[in-house]
Design a protein around this motif. Structure first.
Motif, PDB file in Angstrom:
ATOM      1  N   GLY A  15      60.712  -7.320  66.127  1.00  0.00           N
ATOM      2  CA  GLY A  15      60.022  -8.548  66.474  1.00  0.00           C
ATOM      3  C   GLY A  15      59.381  -9.241  65.285  1.00  0.00           C
ATOM      4  N   GLY A  16      59.335  -8.551  64.172  1.00  0.00           N
ATOM      5  CA  GLY A  16      58.720  -9.099  62.975  1.00  0.00           C
ATOM      6  C   GLY A  16      59.655  -9.982  62.173  1.00  0.00           C
ATOM      7  N   SER A  17      59.170 -10.399  61.005  1.00  0.00           N
ATOM      8  CA  SER A  17      59.925 -11.321  60.151  1.00  0.00           C
ATOM      9  C   SER A  17      59.921 -10.838  58.704  1.00  0.00           C
ATOM     10  N   LEU A  18      60.970 -11.223  58.005  1.00  0.00           N
ATOM     11  CA  LEU A  18      61.072 -11.007  56.568  1.00  0.00           C
ATOM     12  C   LEU A  18      61.794 -12.201  55.962  1.00  0.00           C
ATOM     13  N   ARG A  19      61.514 -12.470  54.694  1.00  0.00           N
ATOM     14  CA  ARG A  19      62.271 -13.494  53.972  1.00  0.00           C
ATOM     15  C   ARG A  19      62.874 -12.871  52.727  1.00  0.00           C
ATOM     16  N   LEU A  20      64.185 -12.940  52.656  1.00  0.00           N
ATOM     17  CA  LEU A  20      64.894 -12.471  51.476  1.00  0.00           C
ATOM     18  C   LEU A  20      65.110 -13.626  50.510  1.00  0.00           C
ATOM     19  N   SER A  21      65.096 -13.306  49.230  1.00  0.00           N
ATOM     20  CA  SER A  21      65.373 -14.284  48.185  1.00  0.00           C
ATOM     21  C   SER A  21      66.460 -13.743  47.277  1.00  0.00           C
ATOM     22  N   LYS A  65      72.599 -15.706  64.939  1.00  0.00           N
ATOM     23  CA  LYS A  65      72.386 -17.109  65.294  1.00  0.00           C
ATOM     24  C   LYS A  65      71.116 -17.279  66.113  1.00  0.00           C
ATOM     25  N   GLY A  66      70.325 -18.267  65.725  1.00  0.00           N
ATOM     26  CA  GLY A  66      69.089 -18.546  66.437  1.00  0.00           C
ATOM     27  C   GLY A  66      67.900 -17.732  65.955  1.00  0.00           C
ATOM     28  N   ARG A  67      68.149 -16.726  65.122  1.00  0.00           N
ATOM     29  CA  ARG A  67      67.051 -15.877  64.620  1.00  0.00           C
ATOM     30  C   ARG A  67      66.897 -15.983  63.105  1.00  0.00           C
ATOM     31  N   PHE A  68      67.993 -16.158  62.400  1.00  0.00           N
ATOM     32  CA  PHE A  68      67.969 -16.222  60.941  1.00  0.00           C
ATOM     33  C   PHE A  68      68.226 -17.651  60.484  1.00  0.00           C
ATOM     34  N   THR A  69      67.626 -18.010  59.338  1.00  0.00           N
ATOM     35  CA  THR A  69      67.841 -19.327  58.748  1.00  0.00           C
ATOM     36  C   THR A  69      68.087 -19.180  57.258  1.00  0.00           C
ATOM     37  N   VAL A  79      68.591 -18.790  46.686  1.00  0.00           N
ATOM     38  CA  VAL A  79      68.951 -18.915  48.091  1.00  0.00           C
ATOM     39  C   VAL A  79      68.052 -17.960  48.877  1.00  0.00           C
ATOM     40  N   TYR A  80      67.687 -18.386  50.076  1.00  0.00           N
ATOM     41  CA  TYR A  80      66.758 -17.633  50.914  1.00  0.00           C
ATOM     42  C   TYR A  80      67.402 -17.284  52.248  1.00  0.00           C
ATOM     43  N   LEU A  81      66.883 -16.225  52.854  1.00  0.00           N
ATOM     44  CA  LEU A  81      67.262 -15.882  54.224  1.00  0.00           C
ATOM     45  C   LEU A  81      65.984 -15.549  54.980  1.00  0.00           C
ATOM     46  N   GLN A  82      65.586 -16.452  55.861  1.00  0.00           N
ATOM     47  CA  GLN A  82      64.431 -16.215  56.717  1.00  0.00           C
ATOM     48  C   GLN A  82      64.906 -15.482  57.967  1.00  0.00           C
ATOM     49  N   MET A  83      64.363 -14.311  58.201  1.00  0.00           N
ATOM     50  CA  MET A  83      64.792 -13.476  59.328  1.00  0.00           C
ATOM     51  C   MET A  83      63.635 -13.314  60.294  1.00  0.00           C
ATOM     52  N   ASN A  84      63.803 -13.840  61.484  1.00  0.00           N
ATOM     53  CA  ASN A  84      62.784 -13.748  62.532  1.00  0.00           C
ATOM     54  C   ASN A  84      63.298 -12.917  63.691  1.00  0.00           C
ATOM     55  N   SER A  85      62.386 -12.487  64.540  1.00  0.00           N
ATOM     56  CA  SER A  85      62.729 -11.703  65.735  1.00  0.00           C
ATOM     57  C   SER A  85      63.660 -10.548  65.375  1.00  0.00           C
ATOM     58  N   TRP A 112      78.732 -10.671  44.032  1.00  0.00           N
ATOM     59  CA  TRP A 112      77.818  -9.935  44.905  1.00  0.00           C
ATOM     60  C   TRP A 112      76.600  -9.471  44.117  1.00  0.00           C
ATOM     61  N   GLY A 113      75.446  -9.498  44.792  1.00  0.00           N
ATOM     62  CA  GLY A 113      74.278  -8.858  44.236  1.00  0.00           C
ATOM     63  C   GLY A 113      74.317  -7.365  44.513  1.00  0.00           C
ATOM     64  N   GLN A 114      73.293  -6.663  44.088  1.00  0.00           N
ATOM     65  CA  GLN A 114      73.252  -5.213  44.270  1.00  0.00           C
ATOM     66  C   GLN A 114      72.659  -4.815  45.614  1.00  0.00           C
ATOM     67  N   GLY A 115      72.062  -5.738  46.317  1.00  0.00           N
ATOM     68  CA  GLY A 115      71.586  -5.472  47.664  1.00  0.00           C
ATOM     69  C   GLY A 115      70.115  -5.155  47.741  1.00  0.00           C
ATOM     70  N   THR A 116      69.546  -5.452  48.902  1.00  0.00           N
ATOM     71  CA  THR A 116      68.162  -5.108  49.193  1.00  0.00           C
ATOM     72  C   THR A 116      68.112  -4.524  50.603  1.00  0.00           C
ATOM     73  N   GLN A 117      67.357  -3.461  50.778  1.00  0.00           N
ATOM     74  CA  GLN A 117      67.331  -2.741  52.036  1.00  0.00           C
ATOM     75  C   GLN A 117      66.345  -3.380  53.014  1.00  0.00           C
ATOM     76  N   VAL A 118      66.809  -3.575  54.225  1.00  0.00           N
ATOM     77  CA  VAL A 118      65.956  -4.029  55.327  1.00  0.00           C
ATOM     78  C   VAL A 118      66.002  -2.964  56.416  1.00  0.00           C
ATOM     79  N   THR A 119      64.841  -2.487  56.797  1.00  0.00           N
ATOM     80  CA  THR A 119      64.740  -1.484  57.847  1.00  0.00           C
ATOM     81  C   THR A 119      63.818  -2.002  58.939  1.00  0.00           C
ATOM     82  N   VAL A 120      64.330  -2.027  60.162  1.00  0.00           N
ATOM     83  CA  VAL A 120      63.563  -2.508  61.300  1.00  0.00           C
ATOM     84  C   VAL A 120      63.299  -1.325  62.230  1.00  0.00           C
ATOM     85  N   SER A 121      62.047  -1.002  62.425  1.00  0.00           N
ATOM     86  CA  SER A 121      61.682   0.125  63.279  1.00  0.00           C
ATOM     87  C   SER A 121      61.444  -0.351  64.711  1.00  0.00           C
ATOM     88  N   SER A 122      61.743   0.522  65.644  1.00  0.00           N
ATOM     89  CA  SER A 122      61.581   0.166  67.063  1.00  0.00           C
ATOM     90  C   SER A 122      60.199   0.518  67.574  1.00  0.00           C
TER      91      SER A 122
END
Length: 122
Positions: A15-21, A65-69, A79-85, A112-122
């Motif tokens: 349910g939280g949000s993160l913004r990747l750059s 769709k509808g959650r990320f921008t 470039v950014y990726l706003q991740m909601n919900s 490609w970049g080297q990547g960044t880890q996103v972990t969403v806990s329940s």
């Protein structure tokens, strides 16, 4: 040598949000389409979002769709990726990508970049 450097990943509750750059070394940055892919353990890489050179066109994977921008700032070469919900199934390594063709970006990125880890806990 092209460099794409991601930042902004981390651990967040569902349910939280993160913004990747992603900051790119490509000059001018406005010459390339940019986007994001992700890969979860044991799964194939998946297209997340893409944005055209000027930012006038965007494309999203069905799962986000509808959650990320996606957005970009060509003056900052970023470039950014706003991740909601966020959901637990969004847990993955997220990769920044570029290609000179917006149409080809979502299937066959060039860099490609080297990547960044996103972990969403329940």
């Amino acid at each position: 040598q092209v460099q794409l450097v991601e930042s902004g990943g981390g651990l967040v509750q569902a349910g939280g949000s993160l913004r990747l750059s992603c900051r790119a070394s490509i000059r001018p940055f406005s010459s390339v389409a940019a986007g994001w892919f992700r890969q979860a353990p044991g799964k194939d890489r998946e297209f997340v979002a893409g944005i055209s050179q000027s930012g006038s066109a965007t494309s999203y994977g069905d799962a986000v769709k509808g959650r990320f921008t996606i957005s970009r700032d060509n003056a900052l070469n970023t470039v950014y990726l706003q991740m909601n919900s966020l959901k637990p199934e969004d847990t993955a390594t997220y990769y920044c990508t570029t290609h000179y063709s917006f149409a080809i970006l979502r299937t066959t990125p060039e860099f490609w970049g080297q990547g960044t880890q996103v972990t969403v806990s329940s």
